[in-house]
Design a protein around this motif. Sequence first.
Motif, PDB file in Angstrom:
ATOM      1  N   ALA A 138      31.459  36.163  48.766  1.00 55.94           N
ATOM      2  CA  ALA A 138      30.075  36.640  48.737  1.00 55.94           C
ATOM      3  C   ALA A 138      29.228  35.868  47.734  1.00 55.94           C
ATOM      4  N   MET A 139      29.878  35.309  46.711  1.00 53.15           N
ATOM      5  CA  MET A 139      29.161  34.494  45.732  1.00 53.15           C
ATOM      6  C   MET A 139      28.925  33.083  46.241  1.00 53.15           C
ATOM      7  N   GLY A 140      29.628  32.697  47.300  1.00 53.97           N
ATOM      8  CA  GLY A 140      29.479  31.358  47.847  1.00 53.97           C
ATOM      9  C   GLY A 140      30.551  30.382  47.416  1.00 53.97           C
ATOM     10  N   ILE A 141      31.658  30.901  46.859  1.00 54.08           N
ATOM     11  CA  ILE A 141      32.760  30.027  46.452  1.00 54.08           C
ATOM     12  C   ILE A 141      33.619  29.716  47.679  1.00 54.08           C
ATOM     13  N   GLU A 142      33.844  28.441  47.921  1.00 58.00           N
ATOM     14  CA  GLU A 142      34.613  28.003  49.088  1.00 58.00           C
ATOM     15  C   GLU A 142      36.048  28.534  48.996  1.00 58.00           C
ATOM     16  N   ALA A 143      36.583  28.986  50.123  1.00 59.55           N
ATOM     17  CA  ALA A 143      37.837  29.737  50.139  1.00 59.55           C
ATOM     18  C   ALA A 143      39.012  28.949  49.570  1.00 59.55           C
ATOM     19  N   ASP A 144      39.172  27.691  49.969  1.00 55.94           N
ATOM     20  CA  ASP A 144      40.300  26.901  49.477  1.00 55.94           C
ATOM     21  C   ASP A 144      40.197  26.666  47.974  1.00 55.94           C
ATOM     22  N   LEU A 145      38.981  26.386  47.517  1.00 53.70           N
ATOM     23  CA  LEU A 145      38.763  26.192  46.074  1.00 53.70           C
ATOM     24  C   LEU A 145      39.101  27.471  45.325  1.00 53.70           C
ATOM     25  N   TRP A 146      38.650  28.599  45.857  1.00 52.86           N
ATOM     26  CA  TRP A 146      38.923  29.871  45.193  1.00 52.86           C
ATOM     27  C   TRP A 146      40.422  30.134  45.116  1.00 52.86           C
ATOM     28  N   HIS A 147      41.126  29.986  46.217  1.00 53.46           N
ATOM     29  CA  HIS A 147      42.547  30.292  46.239  1.00 53.46           C
ATOM     30  C   HIS A 147      43.301  29.415  45.243  1.00 53.46           C
ATOM     31  N   ALA A 148      43.019  28.126  45.247  1.00 51.14           N
ATOM     32  CA  ALA A 148      43.730  27.212  44.351  1.00 51.14           C
ATOM     33  C   ALA A 148      43.430  27.521  42.888  1.00 51.14           C
ATOM     34  N   THR A 149      42.164  27.790  42.583  1.00 53.72           N
ATOM     35  CA  THR A 149      41.774  28.049  41.202  1.00 53.72           C
ATOM     36  C   THR A 149      42.320  29.385  40.726  1.00 53.72           C
ATOM     37  N   PHE A 150      42.231  30.388  41.576  1.00 52.29           N
ATOM     38  CA  PHE A 150      42.729  31.719  41.223  1.00 52.29           C
ATOM     39  C   PHE A 150      44.223  31.678  40.931  1.00 52.29           C
ATOM     40  N   GLU A 151      44.981  30.986  41.767  1.00 51.72           N
ATOM     41  CA  GLU A 151      46.428  30.916  41.579  1.00 51.72           C
ATOM     42  C   GLU A 151      46.803  30.142  40.316  1.00 51.72           C
ATOM     43  N   ALA A 152      45.962  29.187  39.919  1.00 49.09           N
ATOM     44  CA  ALA A 152      46.288  28.333  38.775  1.00 49.09           C
ATOM     45  C   ALA A 152      45.813  28.906  37.437  1.00 49.09           C
ATOM     46  N   THR A 153      45.048  29.973  37.475  1.00 48.03           N
ATOM     47  CA  THR A 153      44.447  30.521  36.259  1.00 48.03           C
ATOM     48  C   THR A 153      45.414  31.463  35.554  1.00 48.03           C
ATOM     49  N   ASN A 154      45.502  31.322  34.237  1.00 44.95           N
ATOM     50  CA  ASN A 154      46.383  32.155  33.418  1.00 44.95           C
ATOM     51  C   ASN A 154      45.520  33.079  32.559  1.00 44.95           C
ATOM     52  N   GLU A 155      45.438  34.333  32.966  1.00 41.51           N
ATOM     53  CA  GLU A 155      44.610  35.285  32.226  1.00 41.51           C
ATOM     54  C   GLU A 155      45.228  35.699  30.896  1.00 41.51           C
ATOM     55  N   GLN A 156      46.556  35.565  30.774  1.00 42.45           N
ATOM     56  CA  GLN A 156      47.217  36.036  29.561  1.00 42.45           C
ATOM     57  C   GLN A 156      46.798  35.250  28.323  1.00 42.45           C
ATOM     58  N   ASP A 157      46.570  33.964  28.474  1.00 38.75           N
ATOM     59  CA  ASP A 157      46.138  33.164  27.325  1.00 38.75           C
ATOM     60  C   ASP A 157      44.772  33.634  26.828  1.00 38.75           C
ATOM     61  N   ALA A 158      43.863  33.895  27.761  1.00 43.96           N
ATOM     62  CA  ALA A 158      42.525  34.348  27.378  1.00 43.96           C
ATOM     63  C   ALA A 158      42.575  35.725  26.731  1.00 43.96           C
ATOM     64  N   ILE A 159      43.403  36.608  27.274  1.00 37.22           N
ATOM     65  CA  ILE A 159      43.539  37.948  26.708  1.00 37.22           C
ATOM     66  C   ILE A 159      44.118  37.880  25.298  1.00 37.22           C
ATOM     67  N   SER A 160      45.132  37.067  25.110  1.00 36.23           N
ATOM     68  CA  SER A 160      45.749  36.929  23.785  1.00 36.23           C
ATOM     69  C   SER A 160      44.752  36.403  22.761  1.00 36.23           C
ATOM     70  N   GLU A 161      43.915  35.457  23.172  1.00 38.52           N
ATOM     71  CA  GLU A 161      42.917  34.909  22.263  1.00 38.52           C
ATOM     72  C   GLU A 161      41.860  35.968  21.928  1.00 38.52           C
ATOM     73  N   SER A 162      41.484  36.775  22.900  1.00 43.52           N
ATOM     74  CA  SER A 162      40.529  37.849  22.631  1.00 43.52           C
ATOM     75  C   SER A 162      41.086  38.837  21.612  1.00 43.52           C
ATOM     76  N   ILE A 163      42.339  39.231  21.808  1.00 43.93           N
ATOM     77  CA  ILE A 163      42.964  40.175  20.889  1.00 43.93           C
ATOM     78  C   ILE A 163      43.058  39.589  19.487  1.00 43.93           C
ATOM     79  N   ARG A 164      43.381  38.295  19.414  1.00 41.03           N
ATOM     80  CA  ARG A 164      43.459  37.637  18.104  1.00 41.03           C
ATOM     81  C   ARG A 164      42.118  37.695  17.384  1.00 41.03           C
ATOM     82  N   GLN A 165      41.045  37.386  18.126  1.00 40.21           N
ATOM     83  CA  GLN A 165      39.727  37.390  17.498  1.00 40.21           C
ATOM     84  C   GLN A 165      39.294  38.805  17.118  1.00 40.21           C
TER      85      GLN A 165
END
Length: 211
Positions: A138-165
Amino acid sequence: MVSAAVTVHYFYDPLCGWCFGAAPLIEHLAERDDIELILHPGGLFDSRVLDKASRQHFLDSDQRIHALSGVTFGDAYQTKMRHADPVVLDSMLPIRAILATAQCGFPATDMLKRIQIAHYQQGKTAHSPAVLAELAQAMGIEADLWHATFEATNEQDAISESIRQMMQYQLQGYPSMMVEKQGIRQSVPVQSFFGKLDAWDDFLNRLSENG
């Protein structure tokens, strides 16, 4: 965007009701080009199954949030919280989707808003990969790009950095916010602006002018 002299650091969780209450403030802030907004995801829920008492606690909190902020908790969401079995809250994949959206070159705040609406108004399962893919489409992100990027993204690193800060700056809970000017950070009581967009706008204007 021209490099802003003022940065606002926003610590949030996409399935935090009080962060949904802050949504109008964040949306207004994100529209400005004189203040940089950086999102720091929290990770409140990791496949948490809610019992009846927890559901009622959230629904009671929702009433207070609505009274203070004016945000609407939809009928579909309320029906789900009262009657669905089971009700599972999971922040992890929604956070991954928000991070992936930015990596795809689209506004992370837009995905955050869509996830909050899907959960709190439409009663959808916000951690469903299919639901998140629909929001991306709905935002206009192409499906293949979305799938590849979503699968490659690691949310745990970002969460850990947030908790640290948050530990470093002694921030308590979500939503939390800090203003950074000339390398110095100062906490902002974001909930004190709930339902007060004019006061929020005045505050942001003063930030920008004094940046």
